[in-house]
Design a protein around this motif. Structure first.
Motif, PDB file in Angstrom:
ATOM      1  N   ILE A 190       0.882  -1.160   0.000  1.00  0.00           N
ATOM      2  CA  ILE A 190       0.000   0.000   0.000  1.00  0.00           C
ATOM      3  C   ILE A 190       0.926   1.219   0.000  1.00  0.00           C
ATOM      4  CG2 ILE A 190      -1.751   1.294   1.270  1.00  0.00           C
ATOM      5  CD1 ILE A 190      -2.629  -1.443   2.467  1.00  0.00           C
ATOM      6  N   VAL A 191       0.777   2.058  -1.009  1.00  0.00           N
ATOM      7  CA  VAL A 191       1.698   3.175  -1.212  1.00  0.00           C
ATOM      8  C   VAL A 191       0.978   4.497  -0.984  1.00  0.00           C
ATOM      9  CG1 VAL A 191       3.225   4.311  -2.901  1.00  0.00           C
ATOM     10  CG2 VAL A 191       3.010   1.815  -2.882  1.00  0.00           C
ATOM     11  N   ASP A 192       1.639   5.393  -0.235  1.00  0.00           N
ATOM     12  CA  ASP A 192       1.131   6.753  -0.057  1.00  0.00           C
ATOM     13  C   ASP A 192       1.460   7.518  -1.342  1.00  0.00           C
ATOM     14  OD1 ASP A 192       0.837   9.494   0.481  1.00  0.00           O
ATOM     15  OD2 ASP A 192       1.384   9.242   2.585  1.00  0.00           O
ATOM     16  N   ALA A 193       0.426   7.941  -2.050  1.00  0.00           N
ATOM     17  CA  ALA A 193       0.630   8.594  -3.339  1.00  0.00           C
ATOM     18  C   ALA A 193       1.351   9.933  -3.213  1.00  0.00           C
ATOM     19  CB  ALA A 193      -0.712   8.800  -4.042  1.00  0.00           C
ATOM     20  N   LYS A 194       1.190  10.611  -2.072  1.00  0.00           N
ATOM     21  CA  LYS A 194       1.842  11.914  -1.895  1.00  0.00           C
ATOM     22  C   LYS A 194       3.347  11.778  -1.709  1.00  0.00           C
ATOM     23  CE  LYS A 194      -2.182  14.109   0.205  1.00  0.00           C
ATOM     24  NZ  LYS A 194      -2.749  14.657   1.437  1.00  0.00           N
ATOM     25  N   THR A 195       3.754  10.783  -0.924  1.00  0.00           N
ATOM     26  CA  THR A 195       5.180  10.649  -0.607  1.00  0.00           C
ATOM     27  C   THR A 195       5.853   9.529  -1.390  1.00  0.00           C
ATOM     28  OG1 THR A 195       4.732   9.113   1.199  1.00  0.00           O
ATOM     29  CG2 THR A 195       4.781  11.494   1.731  1.00  0.00           C
ATOM     30  N   ASP A 196       5.063   8.747  -2.124  1.00  0.00           N
ATOM     31  CA  ASP A 196       5.572   7.614  -2.890  1.00  0.00           C
ATOM     32  C   ASP A 196       6.332   6.615  -2.003  1.00  0.00           C
ATOM     33  OD1 ASP A 196       5.653   6.242  -5.314  1.00  0.00           O
ATOM     34  OD2 ASP A 196       7.678   6.974  -5.771  1.00  0.00           O
ATOM     35  N   THR A 197       5.831   6.447  -0.762  1.00  0.00           N
ATOM     36  CA  THR A 197       6.446   5.485   0.155  1.00  0.00           C
ATOM     37  C   THR A 197       5.437   4.393   0.519  1.00  0.00           C
ATOM     38  OG1 THR A 197       5.800   6.803   2.068  1.00  0.00           O
ATOM     39  CG2 THR A 197       7.998   7.180   1.188  1.00  0.00           C
ATOM     40  N   ILE A 198       5.966   3.244   0.819  1.00  0.00           N
ATOM     41  CA  ILE A 198       5.120   2.130   1.241  1.00  0.00           C
ATOM     42  C   ILE A 198       4.732   2.361   2.695  1.00  0.00           C
ATOM     43  CG2 ILE A 198       5.039  -0.357   1.678  1.00  0.00           C
ATOM     44  CD1 ILE A 198       6.999  -0.689  -0.671  1.00  0.00           C
ATOM     45  N   ILE A 199       3.418   2.391   2.931  1.00  0.00           N
ATOM     46  CA  ILE A 199       2.924   2.634   4.291  1.00  0.00           C
ATOM     47  C   ILE A 199       2.239   1.406   4.879  1.00  0.00           C
ATOM     48  CG2 ILE A 199       2.687   5.124   3.990  1.00  0.00           C
ATOM     49  CD1 ILE A 199      -0.370   4.572   3.565  1.00  0.00           C
ATOM     50  N   GLY A 200       2.189   0.354   4.103  1.00  0.00           N
ATOM     51  CA  GLY A 200       1.559  -0.857   4.595  1.00  0.00           C
ATOM     52  C   GLY A 200       1.458  -1.895   3.504  1.00  0.00           C
ATOM     53  N   ALA A 201       0.682  -2.925   3.820  1.00  0.00           N
ATOM     54  CA  ALA A 201       0.478  -3.998   2.853  1.00  0.00           C
ATOM     55  C   ALA A 201      -0.845  -4.688   3.163  1.00  0.00           C
ATOM     56  CB  ALA A 201       1.621  -4.998   2.923  1.00  0.00           C
ATOM     57  N   GLU A 202      -1.370  -5.368   2.170  1.00  0.00           N
ATOM     58  CA  GLU A 202      -2.540  -6.207   2.378  1.00  0.00           C
ATOM     59  C   GLU A 202      -2.083  -7.651   2.249  1.00  0.00           C
ATOM     60  OE1 GLU A 202      -7.046  -7.085   0.753  1.00  0.00           O
ATOM     61  OE2 GLU A 202      -5.836  -5.595  -0.281  1.00  0.00           O
ATOM     62  N   ALA A 203      -2.453  -8.465   3.230  1.00  0.00           N
ATOM     63  CA  ALA A 203      -2.113  -9.883   3.205  1.00  0.00           C
ATOM     64  C   ALA A 203      -3.104 -10.608   2.304  1.00  0.00           C
ATOM     65  CB  ALA A 203      -2.157 -10.451   4.617  1.00  0.00           C
TER      66      ALA A 203
END
Length: 187
Positions: free
Chosen positions: A83-96
């Motif tokens: 799961i990527v934060d579109a503003k910062t282009d960083t991964i903020i999580g994931a879905e299992a």
């Protein structure tokens, strides 16, 4: 009926005569198999027997019976979709995501095996399997306490009806020593 509105949901399994099958007992058995598909796979309200019905029944029963072994031998695994934060282009999580690569059938789609497991009341075992893998994965991650990162796991409505569902998750998270905000439960 007596001033009350009732809804009737008929199910109908049909066997058609063919050049191969003329025996009424065989046709009745085939109609029952078509009904099994309606009940077991949650299909439409009318099912006409054909060889596809027979294959579906066998595949569904195979999935149910192979499930325990799939958990034990690693054929049932957990994949992580970032799961990527579109503003910062960083991964903020994931879905299992549950994945099943069966030695005989090959990859089985979650769209196929999850409903079969749910209808056979194996959703709790699947949920426990996913939770165990997610917590183990979170323990291996090096995430700073202030960094936003969480993994989402899916739960079906029937799981949430279980009175011990929430307590089982809380206990598992505490035993794994994972901050509670690292896990998101989705319905």
């Amino acid at each position: 009926l007596n001033g009350k509105l009732l809804t009737v949901n008929p199910l109908c399994g049909v066997s058609l005569p063919s050049t191969e099958v003329k025996d009424a007992a065989v046709m009745l058995r085939q109609a029952r198999m078509a009904l099994v598909i309606l009940d077991h796979l949650g299909a439409t309200r009318l099912q006409i027997y054909n060889e596809g019905v027979n294959r579906q029944i066998h595949r569904s029963f195979y999935i149910v019976h192979a499930f325990q072994e799939a958990q034990a031998n690693g054929a049932l695994s957990v994949a992580y979709q970032p799961i990527v934060d579109a503003k910062t282009d960083t991964i903020i999580g994931a879905e299992a995501l549950s994945r099943w690569n069966d030695p005989d059938l090959g990859p089985i789609s979650p769209a196929e095996f999850i409903p079969v497991l749910e209808r056979n009341r194996l959703y709790g075992q699947l949920g426990s399997h996913v939770l165990k893998h997610v917590l183990a994965f979170l323990r291996t991650m090096d995430v700073a306490a202030e960094q936003q990162f969480a993994i989402s796991i899916n739960a079906c409505a029937a799981e949430m009806e279980d009175r011990s569902f929430v307590q089982n998750i809380v206990t598992a998270v505490e035993e794994a020593k994972i901050p509670k905000d690292r896990l998101i439960i989705e319905l």
